[in-house]
Design a protein around this motif. Sequence first.
Motif, mmCIF file in Angstrom:
data_model
loop_
_atom_site.group_PDB
_atom_site.id
_atom_site.type_symbol
_atom_site.label_atom_id
_atom_site.label_comp_id
_atom_site.label_asym_id
_atom_site.label_seq_id
_atom_site.Cartn_x
_atom_site.Cartn_y
_atom_site.Cartn_z
ATOM 1 N N ASP A 129 0.904 -1.133 -0.025
ATOM 2 C CA ASP A 129 0.105 -0.008 -0.060
ATOM 3 C C ASP A 129 0.798 1.298 0.046
ATOM 4 O OD1 ASP A 129 -2.425 -1.734 0.033
ATOM 5 O OD2 ASP A 129 -2.628 -1.559 2.241
ATOM 6 N N ASP A 130 1.818 1.311 1.042
ATOM 7 C CA ASP A 130 2.751 2.335 0.860
ATOM 8 C C ASP A 130 3.309 2.568 -0.453
ATOM 9 O OD1 ASP A 130 1.818 2.571 3.412
ATOM 10 O OD2 ASP A 130 3.851 2.348 4.355
ATOM 11 N N ALA A 133 1.092 4.102 -2.935
ATOM 12 C CA ALA A 133 0.550 5.323 -2.944
ATOM 13 C C ALA A 133 1.785 6.424 -3.132
ATOM 14 C CB ALA A 133 0.218 5.403 -1.298
ATOM 15 N N ALA A 134 2.743 5.953 -2.718
ATOM 16 C CA ALA A 134 4.022 6.793 -2.943
ATOM 17 C C ALA A 134 4.332 6.873 -4.671
ATOM 18 C CB ALA A 134 5.246 6.426 -2.162
ATOM 19 N N SER A 137 0.307 8.366 -6.216
ATOM 20 C CA SER A 137 -0.237 9.581 -5.900
ATOM 21 C C SER A 137 0.268 10.644 -6.503
ATOM 22 C CB SER A 137 -0.225 9.721 -4.343
ATOM 23 O OG SER A 137 -1.020 8.716 -3.887
ATOM 24 N N PRO A 138 1.674 11.008 -6.538
ATOM 25 C CA PRO A 138 2.267 12.025 -7.172
ATOM 26 C C PRO A 138 1.881 12.297 -8.571
ATOM 27 C CG PRO A 138 3.795 11.148 -5.825
ATOM 28 C CD PRO A 138 2.707 10.129 -5.825
ATOM 29 N N LEU A 140 -1.052 11.436 -9.924
ATOM 30 C CA LEU A 140 -2.419 11.915 -9.872
ATOM 31 C C LEU A 140 -2.657 13.502 -9.457
ATOM 32 C CD1 LEU A 140 -4.259 8.930 -7.946
ATOM 33 C CD2 LEU A 140 -3.984 9.384 -10.785
ATOM 34 N N ALA B 133 6.729 15.357 -2.656
ATOM 35 C CA ALA B 133 5.891 14.572 -3.369
ATOM 36 C C ALA B 133 5.460 13.302 -2.966
ATOM 37 C CB ALA B 133 6.205 14.705 -5.037
ATOM 38 N N ALA B 134 6.204 12.541 -2.524
ATOM 39 C CA ALA B 134 5.925 11.251 -2.006
ATOM 40 C C ALA B 134 5.109 11.231 -0.707
ATOM 41 C CB ALA B 134 7.136 10.282 -2.026
ATOM 42 N N SER B 137 1.642 13.870 -1.480
ATOM 43 C CA SER B 137 0.545 13.640 -2.395
ATOM 44 C C SER B 137 -0.181 12.407 -1.928
ATOM 45 C CB SER B 137 1.195 12.855 -3.856
ATOM 46 O OG SER B 137 2.167 14.029 -4.458
ATOM 47 N N PRO B 138 0.021 11.334 -1.340
ATOM 48 C CA PRO B 138 -0.995 10.413 -0.968
ATOM 49 C C PRO B 138 -2.039 11.070 0.026
ATOM 50 C CG PRO B 138 1.306 9.416 -0.568
ATOM 51 C CD PRO B 138 1.667 10.891 -1.013
ATOM 52 N N VAL B 141 -4.319 12.821 -2.076
ATOM 53 C CA VAL B 141 -5.191 11.881 -2.875
ATOM 54 C C VAL B 141 -6.421 11.386 -2.207
ATOM 55 C CG1 VAL B 141 -5.284 9.651 -4.136
ATOM 56 C CG2 VAL B 141 -3.542 11.488 -4.714
ATOM 57 N N ARG B 154 0.506 6.265 7.612
ATOM 58 C CA ARG B 154 1.431 6.246 6.092
ATOM 59 C C ARG B 154 2.309 7.143 5.862
ATOM 60 N NH1 ARG B 154 -2.174 5.205 1.261
ATOM 61 N NH2 ARG B 154 -2.216 3.117 1.928
#
Lengths: 169, 169
Positions: A129-130, A133-134, A137-138, A140, B133-134, B137-138, B141, B154
């Motif tokens: 998951d981490d 997401a990392a 997400s950026p 998006l 960003a990492a 961003s999550p 989102v 997280r």
Amino acid sequence: MLTAALELLLVEGGAALTPQRLHQATGVSRSTIYRHWATPTDVLAALIDVAPTARRALSGDPVKDAHAEVDALCNRLRDKPVGAFLQALVTMAATDPAAVELRQRYVDDLVAPFRRALGGADLPRQRVDDVVAAIVSPLLVDALLLDRPTARARAHRAVDLYLGSLQAG
Amino acid sequence: MLTAALELLLVEGGAALTPQRLHQATGVSRSTIYRHWATPTDVLAALIDVAPTARRALSGDPVKDAHAEVDALCNRLRDKPVGAFLQALVTMAATDPAAVELRQRYVDDLVAPFRRALGGADLPRQRVDDVVAAIVSPLLVDALLLDRPTARARAHRAVDLYLGSLQAG
DNA sequence: AATAACCGATACAACCTGTATCGCCAAGTT
DNA sequence: AACTTGGCGATACAGGTTGTATCGGTTATT
């Protein structure tokens, strides 16, 4: 017919998926539009449903697959439909509760390939998951919030960094 | 007066910042609303302008500061105004080009504290961008796309992982 | 041939938008 | 004290949009 609606979405943005606007742009009678898609959310759902979802073969190497998925997602975000869908989903979710669920499903579908790619690596679920997401997400956020070409290079660096450090740990 | 508009935004979402709706909810004459804020974007800009921006003292320890900023941002996203602003910004940017710039500025302001926090660490600019960003961003989102409580844990893990691996490298 | 299903066209009341115009009141000016 | 200015509320208006309802025509189904 839906293809015309998609054109409209891409050119004028998610706010253009209203009955009247669709009628003017597609020539389809307003009555018919109301019959099939009562709300803009319905139109968007139909568009998403029609949109092609390319299935990608996995090589088995998680790092390599992750890089491939990054490229694929960047391309999809750059080539508009996906980005326009996301913007429209956020816009509609502001007024229509039904769009919220649709939005969550859509994002999950966008992310799913990454989970598959990482399936080969032997990682605890939380780590997966981490990492996902990392990495995702950026991309998006870039497409959705900053309106700049998605930072493809950064995403690739993130893949290396995350997967490298995880393999070392 | 703007406070009433903020109430409205929080309760009914970004789509409610229309002249008519504002008039009904605040009692202010429709004429006056048009005079001051010609577009919903103007209203939102005014709300953002009024919103308090807490300044945070830096301890000098980048890792500690980053964790503190993560907590602060999660709180702000959870407590609504910021999240509502973001949603409204995306919504309005779909129709109003002026909102695009506003949105970019707002996101930059949201991210700025993290850059400051990482200023102490001696990192190349690109790395700072990647890390920020990492981590951030999550959270965005989650708040914007998934409608779930931001994954605070997280983000903290991301801080540790990124800053740890960078210090090691 | 009869029926059902679908589409287009039109009509309608209700609402929102943007703009313009008017009268009112308070603040400040001379 | 009379005057001017600026901002506000109220009203009116044309144009467009929304949902809904209704009717006639066309095409498949049986």
